[in-house]
Design a protein around this motif. Structure first.
Motif, PDB file in Angstrom:
ATOM      1  N   TYR A   1       0.850  -1.180   0.000  1.00 54.98           N
ATOM      2  CA  TYR A   1       0.000   0.000   0.000  1.00 54.98           C
ATOM      3  C   TYR A   1       0.893   1.239   0.000  1.00 54.98           C
TER       4      TYR A   1
ATOM      5  N   SER B   1       5.976  -0.770   8.056  1.00 53.28           N
ATOM      6  CA  SER B   1       6.423   0.457   7.385  1.00 53.28           C
ATOM      7  C   SER B   1       7.659   0.152   6.554  1.00 53.28           C
TER       8      SER B   1
ATOM      9  N   GLU C   1       4.962   7.467   1.160  1.00 55.13           N
ATOM     10  CA  GLU C   1       5.050   6.384   2.129  1.00 55.13           C
ATOM     11  C   GLU C   1       4.612   5.055   1.526  1.00 55.13           C
TER      12      GLU C   1
ATOM     13  N   TYR D   1       3.747   0.944   2.759  1.00 55.39           N
ATOM     14  CA  TYR D   1       3.456   0.014   3.843  1.00 55.39           C
ATOM     15  C   TYR D   1       3.219  -1.378   3.264  1.00 55.39           C
TER      16      TYR D   1
ATOM     17  N   PHE E   1      -0.660   0.376   7.282  1.00 58.35           N
ATOM     18  CA  PHE E   1      -0.850   1.828   7.321  1.00 58.35           C
ATOM     19  C   PHE E   1      -1.819   2.214   8.438  1.00 58.35           C
TER      20      PHE E   1
ATOM     21  N   HIS F   1      -0.063   2.261  11.607  1.00 57.54           N
ATOM     22  CA  HIS F   1       0.734   3.483  11.684  1.00 57.54           C
ATOM     23  C   HIS F   1      -0.151   4.672  12.046  1.00 57.54           C
TER      24      HIS F   1
ATOM     25  N   ARG G   1      -3.066   7.246  -3.761  1.00 50.84           N
ATOM     26  CA  ARG G   1      -3.050   6.152  -2.786  1.00 50.84           C
ATOM     27  C   ARG G   1      -3.565   4.895  -3.459  1.00 50.84           C
TER      28      ARG G   1
END
Length: 102
Positions: free
Chosen positions: A2, A36, A55, A57, A63, A66, A91
């Motif tokens: 992701y 992560s 970012e 994951y 995520f 997180h 995303r």
């Protein structure tokens, strides 16, 4: 995996504060959250007041872990005082042969 990319617009006098806060979040998340995989802080090439967080994951669940954790909360508690965002730019889940974690 992701992945997402978000942007923040930061008041000029707080650019260094934002970089420190995001960098601390990146360091702590990567060190203490097994899902992560990448957390990059990027400044826009044309506007030094715009920053991106890129970012990665292991999956959406990583995520969400997180997002519910202490590093995420501490970052937003600080950055919300001087930054606008996040604006979600991208995303989703990686597809194809490169979708496996390394």
């Amino acid at each position: 995996m992701y992945q997402f990319l978000v942007s923040f617009t930061v008041r000029p006098e707080h650019r260094d504060d934002f970089v420190r806060a995001a960098g601390r979040t990146a360091r702590d998340s990567l060190a203490h959250e097994p899902g992560s995989h990448r957390f990059e802080v990027i400044v826009d090439a044309e506007n030094p007041d715009v920053f991106y967080l890129n970012e990665v994951y292991a999956d959406l669940e990583a995520f969400e872990t997180h997002a519910g954790g202490p590093y995420f909360g501490a970052f937003f508690a600080e950055a919300s005082a001087y930054a606008e965002g996040p604006t979600w730019l991208m995303r989703g889940n990686l597809v194809g042969d490169n979708a496996t974690a390394r």
